[in-house]
Enzyme design. Structure first.
Site, PDB file in Angstrom:
ATOM      1  N   LYS A 108      45.156  44.057  38.298  1.00  0.00           N
ATOM      2  CA  LYS A 108      44.736  42.837  38.968  1.00  0.00           C
ATOM      3  C   LYS A 108      45.806  41.757  38.810  1.00  0.00           C
ATOM      4  O   LYS A 108      46.385  41.606  37.729  1.00  0.00           O
ATOM      5  CB  LYS A 108      43.402  42.365  38.371  1.00  0.00           C
ATOM      6  CG  LYS A 108      42.750  41.201  39.107  1.00  0.00           C
ATOM      7  CD  LYS A 108      41.367  40.914  38.522  1.00  0.00           C
ATOM      8  CE  LYS A 108      40.671  39.796  39.275  1.00  0.00           C
ATOM      9  NZ  LYS A 108      39.297  39.534  38.764  1.00  0.00           N
TER      10      LYS A 108
ATOM     11  N   SER B 175      36.097  38.760  42.269  1.00  0.00           N
ATOM     12  CA  SER B 175      37.499  38.482  42.503  1.00  0.00           C
ATOM     13  C   SER B 175      38.406  39.711  42.350  1.00  0.00           C
ATOM     14  O   SER B 175      39.597  39.644  42.679  1.00  0.00           O
ATOM     15  CB  SER B 175      37.978  37.391  41.531  1.00  0.00           C
ATOM     16  OG  SER B 175      37.873  37.813  40.183  1.00  0.00           O
TER      17      SER B 175
ATOM     18  N   SER C  10      32.803  39.513  39.000  1.00  0.00           N
ATOM     19  CA  SER C  10      34.051  39.902  39.657  1.00  0.00           C
ATOM     20  C   SER C  10      34.447  41.361  39.504  1.00  0.00           C
ATOM     21  O   SER C  10      35.358  41.826  40.181  1.00  0.00           O
ATOM     22  CB  SER C  10      35.192  39.008  39.167  1.00  0.00           C
ATOM     23  OG  SER C  10      35.006  37.688  39.618  1.00  0.00           O
TER      24      SER C  10
END
Length: 470
Positions: A79, A154, A178
């Site tokens: 990420k 996210s 997320s």
């Protein structure tokens, strides 16, 4: 493409038995990225040359008969919130568009030591704020099941990369959902761990946001957790249990296991198809021999406490706001200002509310081992909508209110997993959320594994790669 959708343990077997090489596995995934990523925009920084070099070295170790680590030669994508040494890390913000860290985040370091080969970075909203993956640096990430829809966030780029076969594993983080929200929007598995299970460097005692694994199957997630979990002296809240406990068979007899279920967590507005998905899933748990009771914990104070601690976590960006306000999206500005403007009394009240909530949850989970509920309150929505403003006639006051079904769980500190639960009439994925007792990730993985085995929803691939089942 077949190599791009194999379970991790099967990929590992193929590599260690020399049926395929790590180089072939990495090359297959790089070709898949080249083919699919221009359509979905999930991988935002590609490290192809380095990945091929590492794959070649991995093949050399196998050829010499050396002892290989558990994720030897397995592709992973990190990420873009996580620091990667010598690789651009933007946090989804134009402020950091050219930022090159000089050190890996701990989760990245552990994956490397376990033999995983990084293919690059996955897209995320600015500073991970919001469950809709877009930013000014890289643009929008699209849902591979319907390119007109959001992939969530996210950890949206992570979920899309997995669903589209561009990586075997992906890491992510979860404050208000997320890891769970994008997993449920993209038909993959995302696990929110207990605070400290996957430690982070830096000495912070903040325990609202956690890091964790994402994969296409529950077994993949369990294997990844086994290498990223475990104590570390740099974290004051790190749990002392070794991650090795998660690398064992997930089979279990669930006869007589008491499960609570709720399709609205005590009255939240929930889309009708999601409610029906929860109810459809009940028969699976009955087939496993579980005893089901329709009930919900008392979430009084959860909303206020979560928003207070979330704002507190954004408050440290006050200097960035002052210097770069014109480069921040409105919702990030709002969250930072919420953190700046709240008082010590506000946080003290939030702490009391959270403690009272935890005590109630402890009593609730003394009676039930699991809670079954929706992950998100709506199915994947239009990519042109930044955040949901209304559900079932009820207005959402802020950009995070539509995620209460996730962040109500976050503030309790309990582990939770999103596992593929079905599809809407329009073919959009819906995930089922399973919540477990404190620090009970292995038990949670066992239940998710059993549910997954009886449903097979995870085998349905998105249109961008050919919608098929194994």
């Amino acid at each position: 493409m077949d190599l791009c959708f194999q379970p991790v343990k099967e990929l590992s077997r193929l590599i260690t038995t020399k049926e395929v090489s790590a180089s072939e596995v990495v090359e297959a995934h790089l070709k898949q990225i080249e083919r699919v990523n221009p359509v979905v925009n999930a991988v935002v920084t590609l490290t192809a040359e380095t990945a091929l070099e590492e794959a070649k070295a991995a093949d050399g170790l196998v050829a010499r008969g050396g002892v290989v680590p558990p994720l030897h030669g397995i592709p992973v994508i990190h990420k873009d919130l996580f620091d990667t040494k010598d690789v651009r890390t933007t946090y989804g913000s134009p402020i950091y568009a050219d930022h090159i860290p000089d050190r890996d985040a701990l989760i990245v370091d552990r994956l490397k030591k376990a033999g995983a080969i990084s293919l690059g970075k996955s897209n995320t909203p600015e500073f991970g704020a919001g469950s809709q993956t877009f930013n000014q640096v890289f643009g929008r990430t699209l849902n591979p099941y319907d390119l007109s829809r959001t992939c969530g966030g996210s950890s949206g780029g992570a979920a899309v990369s997995l669903a589209a076969g561009m990586t075997a594993l992906a890491d992510g983080s979860d404050m208000g959902g997320s890891l769970r929200n994008p997993a449920n929007f993209c038909n993959v598995v995302g696990l929110r761990t207990a605070a400290g299970r996957v430690p982070t460097r830096g000495g912070s005692r903040q325990n609202l946001s956690v890091q964790g694994p994402m994969g296409r199957t529950v077994e993949d997630v369990a294997l990844m957790l086994s290498v990223i979990a475990g104590p570390d002296p740099s974290s004051p809240i790190a749990l002392e249990t070794s991650g090795e406990i998660f690398d064992q068979p997930l089979d279990r007899n669930f006869t007589g296991t008491k499960i609570a279920w709720s399709d609205d967590l005590g009255g939240l507005p929930i889309d009708a198809e999601i409610k029906q998905m929860v109810r459809n899933g009940l028969s699976i748990f009955e087939d496993l021999g579980c005893e089901l009771t329709e009930t919900s914990p008392d979430f009084t104070g959860a909303d206020e406490a979560f928003k207070a601690f979330r704002a507190w976590s954004f408050g440290h960006r006050a200097d960035q706001l002052e210097q770069h306000r014109d480069q921040m999206k409105d919702t990030v500005i709002w969250n930072i200002e919420q953190g700046i403007n709240q008082s010590g009394q506000d946080l003290a009240r939030a702490d009391v509310l959270r403690s009272e909530l935890y005590n109630r949850m402890s009593s609730f989970f003394g009676e039930y081992e699991y809670l079954i509920c929706p992950v998100s309150q709506v199915p994947p929505f239009s990519i042109d909508i930044e955040w949901i403003t209304e559900i079932e006639g009820q207005a959402m006051e802020t950009y995070i209110d539509w995620m209460k079904s996730c962040y109500f769980i976050s503030i309790t500190g309990l582990p939770a997993i999103s596992v593929p639960g079905g599809f809407t009439e329009n073919g959009l994925p819906m995930g089922l959320q399973i919540v477990g007792r404190p620090r009970s990730e292995f038990s949670l993985l066992q239940m998710a594994f059993a549910f997954e085995a009886l449903t097979g929803f995870h085998k349905i691939r998105p249109e961008v790669v050919g919608n098929s089942a194994d």
